[in-house]
Design an enzyme around this catalytic site. Structure first.
Site: not given
Ligand code: AMP
Length: 196
Positions: A13, A88, A127, A139, A150
């Protein structure tokens, strides 16, 4: 042009939103980025959000609804915006609809990127590896354990949004597993039709 990107964490996204900002001259509004900025700045919102974010949970609807409500009236949103990571939950989607209606703003499209979860985990691992290789900071919520949390949150609270927007006749679902350029081309095609 006002649009929403839906899809699980790692679906692309953010990558797609960034590409569209250049083409359409509208900002990408990532609630994740805004919350991380609040955490870094040590604001009251940041202090309240940090523990939830680090654990892979969802920050309260009230907090994110307010952040977005304030943000979409900033001057750089005059031509539109791309929501990435918001709404969300269905209550967030309803709050957004009320909020936009009150501001006489029309939603042009809701684009969902569908991906398979195995591939997502590989994307997250890549990533992390790329960030480390580039000397960047990973992160705190980009690790496999938090990622799984998540994903659970996504299935429980965010996936129902597909049905919500589908019932409103606004949902377009695209294959997020296609190459980045072809996903961008598909999105542009959808947006041309939405604004024709
Ligand atoms: P993201 O960068 O979109 O993956 O978001 C990172 C984290 O910020 C999420 O795991 C949540 O803890 C929090 N967050 C971002 N957007 C929202 C939202 N719309 N509602 C609740 N929490 C959010």
């Amino acid at each position: 042009m006002r649009l929403i990107f839906l899809g699980p964490p790692g679906a692309g996204k953010g990558t797609q939103a960034k590409r569209l900002t250049d083409k359409y001259g509208i900002p990408q509004l990532s609630t994740g980025d805004m919350l991380r900025a609040a955490v870094s700045a040590g604001t009251e919102v940041g202090i309240r959000a940090k523990a939830v974010m680090d654990a892979g949970g969802l920050v309260s609807d009230d907090i994110v609804n307010q952040i977005v409500s304030d943000r979409i009236v900033e001057p750089d949103c005059a031509k539109g915006f791309i929501l990435d990571g918001y709404p969300r939950t269905v209550p967030q989607a309803k709050a957004l609809a009320e909020n936009m209606q009150a501001k006489s703003l029309r939603l042009d499209a809701v684009i969902e990127l569908k991906v398979d979860e195995e591939a997502l985990i590989r994307r997250i691992e890549n990533r992390v590896a790329e960030t480390i290789a580039a000397g960047g900071k990973v992160r705190p919520d980009d690790n496999p354990e938090t990622f799984r949390k998540r994903m659970v949150e996504y299935h429980e609270k965010t996936a129902p949004l597909s049905q919500y927007y589908s019932e409103q006749g606004q949902l377009v679902t695209l294959d997020g597993m296609a190459g980045v350029d072809s996903v961008t081309a598909e999105i542009e095609h959808v947006l041309e039709k939405a604004t024709a």
